[in-house]
Design an enzyme around this catalytic site. Structure first.
Site, mmCIF file in Angstrom:
data_model
loop_
_atom_site.group_PDB
_atom_site.id
_atom_site.type_symbol
_atom_site.label_atom_id
_atom_site.label_comp_id
_atom_site.label_asym_id
_atom_site.label_seq_id
_atom_site.Cartn_x
_atom_site.Cartn_y
_atom_site.Cartn_z
ATOM 1 N N HIS A 140 15.650 18.642 -3.091
ATOM 2 C CA HIS A 140 16.328 18.381 -1.811
ATOM 3 C C HIS A 140 16.545 19.683 -1.025
ATOM 4 O O HIS A 140 16.248 19.752 0.176
ATOM 5 C CB HIS A 140 17.659 17.677 -2.102
ATOM 6 N N GLU A 141 17.062 20.711 -1.702
ATOM 7 C CA GLU A 141 17.402 21.954 -0.983
ATOM 8 C C GLU A 141 16.156 22.735 -0.579
ATOM 9 O O GLU A 141 16.123 23.331 0.504
ATOM 10 C CB GLU A 141 18.335 22.840 -1.821
ATOM 11 N N CYS A 175 23.072 13.513 2.208
ATOM 12 C CA CYS A 175 22.904 14.884 2.708
ATOM 13 C C CYS A 175 24.098 15.218 3.587
ATOM 14 O O CYS A 175 24.495 14.408 4.421
ATOM 15 C CB CYS A 175 21.604 14.975 3.507
ATOM 16 N N LEU A 176 24.652 16.412 3.399
ATOM 17 C CA LEU A 176 25.808 16.821 4.199
ATOM 18 C C LEU A 176 25.447 16.913 5.685
ATOM 19 O O LEU A 176 26.327 16.842 6.530
ATOM 20 C CB LEU A 176 26.335 18.173 3.699
ATOM 21 N N GLY A 183 24.738 20.602 -3.114
ATOM 22 C CA GLY A 183 23.917 21.750 -2.737
ATOM 23 C C GLY A 183 23.924 21.969 -1.245
ATOM 24 O O GLY A 183 24.309 21.085 -0.461
ATOM 25 N N HIS A 240 14.833 21.362 2.494
ATOM 26 C CA HIS A 240 15.556 21.855 3.682
ATOM 27 C C HIS A 240 14.931 23.149 4.200
ATOM 28 O O HIS A 240 14.786 23.338 5.406
ATOM 29 C CB HIS A 240 17.023 22.143 3.344
HETATM 30 ZN ZN LIG Z 1 20.780 18.024 2.514
#
Ligand SMILES: [Zn+2]
Length: 167
Positions: free
Chosen positions: A132-133, A90-91, A46, A136
């Site tokens: 998670h998203e 996480c990216l 995501g 953000h």
């Molecule tokens: Zn993330």
């Protein structure tokens, strides 16, 4: 459509609250397309708009078994149930992962690209990705759910690990 650079911790945009989208116009659809292109390029689950420096409430999620990516505008968790420990990365925090406590299942709502209201009940990876998203969009990172940053586990094989759990 374009692959955009993914901002990394501790970039300030990751700590800011994204603004609600009032109208799903061309710029929002183009943002969603860029998020999908960037997510596919990075190989994650995501991505939220904050992660490419755009403070609008738009997220994309791609569950590995699903054909189409999911796009949610102004997404919200409306109900959470239970607790479970899951592995997460996480990216925007490359090279690490950790065990995080998430809900067993959630109810969520958001708009799709046609501005249609979508309500869903999610469990497993989808529930985790939604939590998670949406975090953000509120300037929250999964690190914030840990007691200490010492709980972060370095990835032995960063590329493979991020592809598996990165969001
Ligand atoms: Zn993330």
């Amino acid at each position: 459509m374009a692959v955009r650079p993914i901002l990394e911790y501790p970039h300030v945009a990751l700590r800011q609250k994204a603004k609600k989208v009032r109208k799903i116009d061309k710029s929002i659809l183009s943002l969603a397309d860029d998020l999908i292109d960037t997510l596919y390029e990075a190989g994650g689950v995501g991505l939220a708009a904050n992660q490419i420096g755009v403070l609008r409430r738009v997220i994309v999620i791609h569950i590995p078994d699903e054909v189409e990516p999911r796009i949610y505008v102004n997404p919200e968790i409306t109900h959470r149930e239970g607790e479970r420990d899951v592995e997460e990365g996480c990216l925007s925090v490359p090279g690490y992962h950790a065990i995080v406590t998430r809900s067993i299942w959630v109810k969520a709502k958001g708009l799709d690209r046609q501005s249609k209201l979508i309500r869903l009940r999610a469990e497993d990876l989808l529930a985790q990705a939604l939590e998670h998203e949406i975090d953000h969009l509120n300037g929250i990172l999964y690190l914030d759910h840990l007691e200490s940053h010492q709980d972060l586990i370095p990835n032995e094989h960063p590329a493979a690990e991020v592809a598996e759990v990165g969001a």
